[in-house]
Design an enzyme around this catalytic site. Structure first.
Site, PDB file in Angstrom:
ATOM      1  N   TYR A 165       0.840  -1.213   0.000  1.00 50.81           N
ATOM      2  CA  TYR A 165       0.000   0.000   0.000  1.00 50.81           C
ATOM      3  C   TYR A 165       0.874   1.261   0.000  1.00 50.81           C
ATOM      4  CZ  TYR A 165      -3.714   3.083   1.866  1.00 50.81           C
ATOM      5  OH  TYR A 165      -4.619   4.089   2.076  1.00 50.81           O
ATOM      6  N   LYS A 169       1.011   4.196  -2.786  1.00 51.09           N
ATOM      7  CA  LYS A 169       0.651   5.569  -2.422  1.00 51.09           C
ATOM      8  C   LYS A 169       1.817   6.530  -2.652  1.00 51.09           C
ATOM      9  CE  LYS A 169      -3.653   5.153  -1.148  1.00 51.09           C
ATOM     10  NZ  LYS A 169      -4.686   5.577  -2.095  1.00 51.09           N
TER      11      LYS A 169
HETATM   12  P1  NAI Z   1     -13.463   2.499   1.612  1.00 58.15           P
HETATM   13  O1  NAI Z   1     -13.094   1.070   1.619  1.00 58.15           O
HETATM   14  O2  NAI Z   1     -14.569   2.962   2.491  1.00 58.15           O
HETATM   15  O3  NAI Z   1     -13.772   3.000   0.139  1.00 58.15           O
HETATM   16  C1  NAI Z   1     -13.033   2.600  -0.980  1.00 58.15           C
HETATM   17  C2  NAI Z   1     -13.986   2.315  -2.100  1.00 58.15           C
HETATM   18  O4  NAI Z   1     -13.238   1.959  -3.280  1.00 58.15           O
HETATM   19  C3  NAI Z   1     -14.938   1.162  -1.801  1.00 58.15           C
HETATM   20  O5  NAI Z   1     -16.281   1.578  -1.943  1.00 58.15           O
HETATM   21  C4  NAI Z   1     -14.566   0.107  -2.837  1.00 58.15           C
HETATM   22  O6  NAI Z   1     -15.673  -0.671  -3.284  1.00 58.15           O
HETATM   23  C5  NAI Z   1     -13.979   0.947  -3.953  1.00 58.15           C
HETATM   24  N1  NAI Z   1     -13.090   0.165  -4.824  1.00 58.15           N
HETATM   25  C6  NAI Z   1     -12.141  -0.715  -4.437  1.00 58.15           C
HETATM   26  N2  NAI Z   1     -11.565  -1.281  -5.492  1.00 58.15           N
HETATM   27  C7  NAI Z   1     -12.160  -0.744  -6.586  1.00 58.15           C
HETATM   28  C8  NAI Z   1     -11.985  -0.933  -7.982  1.00 58.15           C
HETATM   29  N3  NAI Z   1     -11.061  -1.797  -8.449  1.00 58.15           N
HETATM   30  N4  NAI Z   1     -12.743  -0.201  -8.829  1.00 58.15           N
HETATM   31  C9  NAI Z   1     -13.675   0.671  -8.360  1.00 58.15           C
HETATM   32  N5  NAI Z   1     -13.898   0.852  -7.048  1.00 58.15           N
HETATM   33  C10 NAI Z   1     -13.142   0.164  -6.159  1.00 58.15           C
HETATM   34  O7  NAI Z   1     -12.093   3.299   1.969  1.00 58.15           O
HETATM   35  P2  NAI Z   1     -11.837   4.845   2.293  1.00 58.15           P
HETATM   36  O8  NAI Z   1     -11.263   4.894   3.650  1.00 58.15           O
HETATM   37  O9  NAI Z   1     -12.996   5.669   1.953  1.00 58.15           O
HETATM   38  O10 NAI Z   1     -10.622   5.140   1.299  1.00 58.15           O
HETATM   39  C11 NAI Z   1     -10.718   5.993   0.171  1.00 58.15           C
HETATM   40  C12 NAI Z   1      -9.306   6.308  -0.317  1.00 58.15           C
HETATM   41  O11 NAI Z   1      -8.585   7.032   0.686  1.00 58.15           O
HETATM   42  C13 NAI Z   1      -8.462   5.065  -0.626  1.00 58.15           C
HETATM   43  O12 NAI Z   1      -7.650   5.320  -1.751  1.00 58.15           O
HETATM   44  C14 NAI Z   1      -7.609   4.929   0.613  1.00 58.15           C
HETATM   45  O13 NAI Z   1      -6.430   4.230   0.348  1.00 58.15           O
HETATM   46  C15 NAI Z   1      -7.364   6.380   0.955  1.00 58.15           C
HETATM   47  N6  NAI Z   1      -6.979   6.598   2.337  1.00 58.15           N
HETATM   48  C16 NAI Z   1      -7.911   6.479   3.339  1.00 58.15           C
HETATM   49  C17 NAI Z   1      -7.524   6.740   4.649  1.00 58.15           C
HETATM   50  C18 NAI Z   1      -8.506   6.728   5.757  1.00 58.15           C
HETATM   51  O14 NAI Z   1      -8.124   7.151   6.878  1.00 58.15           O
HETATM   52  N7  NAI Z   1      -9.743   6.279   5.561  1.00 58.15           N
HETATM   53  C19 NAI Z   1      -6.125   7.052   5.000  1.00 58.15           C
HETATM   54  C20 NAI Z   1      -5.259   7.190   3.864  1.00 58.15           C
HETATM   55  C21 NAI Z   1      -5.679   6.969   2.592  1.00 58.15           C
END
Ligand code: NAI
Length: 300
Positions: A165, A169
């Site tokens: 990851y 990133k």
């Molecule tokens: P989440 O798991 O709630 O949302 C991620 C979404 O991406 C999910 O709805 C999933 O179905 C979708 N997804 C996954 N693979 C996919 C694909 N191949 N094609 C289309 N959609 C796909 O996670 P969250 O926390 O909302 O994360 C959003 C972004 O923020 C991610 O890139 C994550 O790495 C990044 N991030 C989040 C942090 C946090 O504190 N929540 C911290 C640092 C980064």
């Protein structure tokens, strides 16, 4: 009063849950027509469920906004191309792209299988390329636009158990820096985001488990920072990376020390002797949190 994104069309990937869902709802409230992309799989990337994107679209439409669902997989270029096509077919243009979709397969490096490595790189790093490339080509020929690419402190600072990851990133950070330079002449602004919020991705991290989320940690508190980045308010800030979390909004920057510059051939022993110039000062108290390590601020 006109919304900040009035008349604009925004694509948000992974907007069926968590952060992306909050961005989609706020962007629609601010006048954008939104493509809500989501494959609808589990946190580790397995499975698919079209209803994830549709339920967010339903909520936006019920609130009087404009949105369309897209269930493509960002980990293929065909998926990225079809996401842009969805925007053009439904709304006739594309002004904003937020690459947000993501999965997690956390393991210590020794235990990271090839499959876990590839899956995470494919969704995050390759996924950002897959979605950004078609939109980039479109924006280049249509007067520009703005992109927000999602990085993470896990890649920018490092975090235990996340080599796959973190590598993805940090790669996205590199994309932001290079694309911002190339985008200047096409009026394409590219910014990087290191978010922090309580979502299904982070809800079971040490320190968060079994604890009610702090209201400031909700995705709705990251969304205004991302709205800023996507809107014309961020006009002069291409190439910059913002950390947006319950702590608010701050810029994150790569820095160099004064350095040891002998101007002549030198020895390894001399490097060691000049460690105070080569390295940033060792902090008196290193701030270590359960989910990330923040490096000390360099002297101004
Ligand atoms: P989440 O798991 O709630 O949302 C991620 C979404 O991406 C999910 O709805 C999933 O179905 C979708 N997804 C996954 N693979 C996919 C694909 N191949 N094609 C289309 N959609 C796909 O996670 P969250 O926390 O909302 O994360 C959003 C972004 O923020 C991610 O890139 C994550 O790495 C990044 N991030 C989040 C942090 C946090 O504190 N929540 C911290 C640092 C980064």
């Amino acid at each position: 009063m006109a919304g900040l994104l009035e008349g604009k069309v925004a694509i948000i990937t992974g907007a069926g849950n968590g952060l992306g869902e909050a961005y989609a709802k706020l962007f629609a409230k601010e006048g954008a027509a939104v493509v809500v992309n989501d494959l609808g799989g589990a946190r580790d990337g397995s499975g698919a469920d079209k209803s994830a994107a549709q339920k967010v679209v339903d909520a936006i439409q019920a609130a009087g906004g404009r949105a369309v669902a897209n269930g493509d997989d960002v980990s293929t270029l065909a998926g990225g191309e079809n996401i842009l096509k969805t925007a053009l077919d439904a709304f006739g243009r594309c002004d904003i792209l937020v690459c947000n979709a993501g999965i997690l397969r956390d393991k210590t490096f020794a235990n990271t299988s090839e499959a876990d490595w590839d899956a995470v790189i494919k969704v995050h790093l390759r996924g950002t390329y897959n979605c950004a490339l078609p939109v980039w080509k479109y924006m280049k020929d249509h007067g520009g636009g703005s992109m927000v690419l999602t990085s993470s402190t896990s890649g920018l600072y490092g975090n235990f158990g996340q080599t796959n990851y973190g590598a993805a990133k940090a790669g996205i950070y590199g994309m932001v820096r290079v694309m911002a330079i190339e985008g200047r002449k096409y009026n394409i602004r590219v910014m990087g985001l290191a978010p922090g919020a309580y979502t299904r991705m982070t809800s079971d991290l040490p320190g968060r488990k079994d604890r009610e989320p702090d209201p400031l940690s909700l995705p709705e508190n990251v969304a205004p920072g991302v709205l800023f980045m996507a809107s014309d308010l961020a006009a002069d800030h291409s190439g910059k990376i913002l950390g947006v979390s319950s702590r608010g909004v701050r810029e994150i920057k790569m820095m160099e020390t004064e350095g040891f510059e002998p101007g002549r051939p030198y020895t390894a022993e001399e490097v060691a002797k000049n460690a105070d110039k080569v390295f940033f000062p060792t902090p008196e108290s290193r701030r270590v949190e359960s989910v990330r390590m923040v490096q000390p601020k360099a002297p101004a």
